[in-house]
Design a protein around this motif. Structure first.
Motif, PDB file in Angstrom:
ATOM      1  N   TRP A  80     -41.700 -85.289 -14.977  1.00 31.27           N
ATOM      2  CA  TRP A  80     -42.795 -85.420 -15.933  1.00 31.27           C
ATOM      3  C   TRP A  80     -42.261 -85.589 -17.350  1.00 31.27           C
ATOM      4  CZ3 TRP A  80     -48.214 -85.011 -15.007  1.00 31.27           C
ATOM      5  CH2 TRP A  80     -48.545 -84.882 -13.651  1.00 31.27           C
ATOM      6  N   ARG A  85     -45.174 -86.804 -20.014  1.00 34.31           N
ATOM      7  CA  ARG A  85     -46.460 -86.192 -19.673  1.00 34.31           C
ATOM      8  C   ARG A  85     -46.375 -84.680 -19.459  1.00 34.31           C
ATOM      9  NH1 ARG A  85     -50.491 -88.728 -15.569  1.00 34.31           N
ATOM     10  NH2 ARG A  85     -48.837 -88.410 -14.026  1.00 34.31           N
ATOM     11  N   TYR A  89     -50.038 -83.711 -20.603  1.00 35.75           N
ATOM     12  CA  TYR A  89     -51.114 -83.474 -19.639  1.00 35.75           C
ATOM     13  C   TYR A  89     -52.011 -82.327 -20.065  1.00 35.75           C
ATOM     14  CZ  TYR A  89     -53.324 -84.364 -15.190  1.00 35.75           C
ATOM     15  OH  TYR A  89     -54.224 -84.733 -14.229  1.00 35.75           O
ATOM     16  N   ALA A 201     -55.332 -89.584 -19.000  1.00 36.02           N
ATOM     17  CA  ALA A 201     -53.914 -89.220 -19.042  1.00 36.02           C
ATOM     18  C   ALA A 201     -53.095 -89.927 -17.965  1.00 36.02           C
ATOM     19  CB  ALA A 201     -53.767 -87.710 -18.870  1.00 36.02           C
TER      20      ALA A 201
END
Length: 568
Positions: A80, A85, A89, A201
């Motif tokens: 991630w 992200r 997130y 997202a």
């Protein structure tokens, strides 16, 4: 299955915590039980419905060349972090740390995981296109889990990912999945409207949501009956009101006392001006920055559009204490005049306004005769508001309508967003390195079950579409003490089973009224009642759950009639 052996704990009254029809009925009918906020047990009836939805999904995915796999739920943070992200997130991500202090998350989605897998296994154009999917639990730490299965912290989802050599291949995959999703929801008996939507997202390119129309839906759909345009209100472009500024001369700016006037309505009533002559001033926290957004008093700010204009990982309404610290005034008297330390964005409609009203950044005071450009400056004018029902369609100009809906599926064109960030490439025919083009496609399996109940119910309970009903039919002997009734009921039950009908035999020693209420509550498509006439006249009562009236059918014909209906 015989009901005396089944775990079907029905309830007569609605649970206190249930706030939607689907949550009420699924609990009352014995399909689910709550474990904690946003977490549910799926009881045997619920599992049967989920399995049927999953099988429909699998069939449609496989029909379009998709292959099923299963990825880990626990995902390493470093994947991630490659895409940026991990922090983007937001607070909905469940993050955990193992005994070695390594960070992981419980998967809310699997773009990073699948891209990591494909980049390690695919290196040639000969291995593309590729379409991979899974059906698995997902986890999102919702701030306010609500509406039962519609917004939970653990839910069941089908996610599919396409990998293509170029944009044309991605386009084919996208529209294949659009058709596959249409097929899935049609087969599940849902009335679903595909609408243009925001990628959020996950993706920032082309996307459509498949929205099941329902009163309790969290999404608002704006649509046009004339041209077929439909979009989530979050992205629907708003028309700019035409104002002839030359008809109204600019008047001198003036500060006025407005006691007990902290809302647009209260200010308008006190100053005798309509809402469309007022400015609504709102403050947002965009990551670490405080920003101001202006819309007309009768309009609502669209935070999705704001985030497009002011890109940030997280955008939330600002806390009042932060606004007081920055501006020196609390909510109710805020305005753009003299606001120099905060970036201001304004909706296009504000630019057209003349001699308007706004807060003076002083408790109980407002300005009148405020004019954009003369009395305050903005970073830019943009479409920053929600479209309202009855405004012109952005495609054909016809007046639009709106409806509430539940998002049950979404298709995204990701392009090279993830493959470029994570180095997912292949060698083309000429031995040159190319970036893989990706798409992702999700269906909320557990949410689809809830949406079906929201669309198919009456005052007595659930009315399942045949394709996803837990059982096709229920056979109800009126008196289990009558040996002849029980023998005929058993005969019909066994005959239906042999013909492939999924049937429940309600062999409980209960009053007929209890059995009938449970049958309606659970929602079996067909109810066959075996009573005195079955013994005396060789006829049974045949009733479709979706219809009010029942008919008498001979014992000899009841199996054929039921089979014909179930498999039609």
């Amino acid at each position: 299955m015989k009901m005396s052996n089944a775990l079907i704990p029905t309830l007569r009254n609605n649970p206190a915590e249930a706030d939607t029809i689907s949550q009420q009925l699924l609990i009352r009918a014995g399909f689910i039980r709550k474990s904690a906020a946003g977490l549910y047990h799926y009881l045997p009836l619920g599992m049967r419905v989920l399995s049927k939805i999953e099988n429909i999904v699998r069939e449609e995915m496989n029909n379009f060349g998709c292959q099923e796999l299963l990825m880990p739920i626990v995902q390493p943070a470093e994947l991630w972090q490659e895409t940026g992200r991990w922090n983007a997130y937001g607070a909905e991500m469940f993050k955990v740390t193992d005994r070695h202090e390594r960070q992981f998350c419980l998967g809310p989605t699997h773009e990073e995981m699948i891209t990591d897998l494909v980049r390690s296994e695919v290196n040639s154009y000969r291995q593309l296109p590729l379409r991979l999917y899974q059906i698995q639990n997902k986890y999102r730490d919702e701030k306010r889990p609500r509406f039962g299965l519609i917004r939970g912290r653990e839910f069941i989802m089908k996610d599919m990912y396409s990998f293509d050599r170029d944009a044309d291949g991605l386009d084919r995959a996208y529209w294949d999945m659009y058709q596959a999703y249409t097929n899935v929801f049609n087969r599940c008996g849902l009335y679903v409207r595909p609408i243009e939507a925001d990628g959020g997202a996950i993706g920032d390119s082309q996307t459509h949501e498949f929205t099941a129309l329902a009163e309790i839906g969290e999404n608002t759909v704006v649509y046009c009956e004339k041209c077929g345009y439909a979009a989530n209100i979050e992205i629907a472009p708003c028309p700019v009101p035409e104002v002839n500024k030359e008809k109204e001369a600019q008047l001198p700016l003036e500060k006025v006392y407005t006691p007990d006037s902290k809302t647009i309505e209260a200010v308008g009533n006190y100053l005798q001006v309509p809402a469309e002559k007022c400015i609504k001033t709102l403050f947002f926290q965009a990551d670490d920055e405080l920003i101001c957004v202006l819309v007309r008093g009768d309009h609502e700010v669209n935070d999705v559009k704001v985030q497009r204009v002011h890109p940030c990982f997280a955008l939330e309404m600002a806390e009042e204490e932060d606004v007081v610290k920055a501006v020196g005034c609390s909510f109710g008297s805020l305005g753009p005049v003299g606001l120099s330390k905060v970036k201001i964005y304004a909706d296009l409609a504000v630019e057209q306004m003349v001699n308007l009203v706004c807060g003076a950044n002083e408790e109980a005071y407002h300005y009148i005769n405020v004019n954009p450009g003369r009395d305050f400056q903005v970073a830019g004018y943009y479409d920053l508001r929600m479209m309202q029902e009855g405004e012109p369609c952005p495609k054909c100009g016809q007046l639009t309508s709106s409806a509430r809906g539940i998002e049950v599926g979404q298709v995204f064109k990701l392009g090279t967003k993830y493959s470029e960030a994570m180095g997912a490439t292949f060698l083309d025919e000429n031995g040159k390195t190319q970036i893989i083009h990706m798409g992702c496609y999700g269906i909320g399996v557990s949410r689809t079950m809830a949406a079906a109940v929201e669309q198919h119910n009456d005052e007595n309970g659930i009315i399942w579409p045949k394709a996803i009903a837990p059982y096709h039919a229920v056979v109800v002997p009126v008196s289990v003490k009558d040996e002849q009734q029980c023998a005929i009921a058993e005969q019909i039950y066994e005959a239906l089973q042999k013909r492939g009908v999924e049937v429940m035999l309600d062999d409980r020693n209960e009053r007929p009224g209890v059995k009938f209420k449970d049958a309606d509550l659970i929602g079996y498509p067909v109810r066959i009642t075996v009573g005195k006439k079955a013994v005396e006249e060789q006829t049974v009562e045949y009733k479709l759950r979706a219809e009010a009236d029942s008919v008498l059918v001979s014992v000899d014909d009841i199996v054929e009639k039921t089979v014909a209906y179930i498999f039609s």
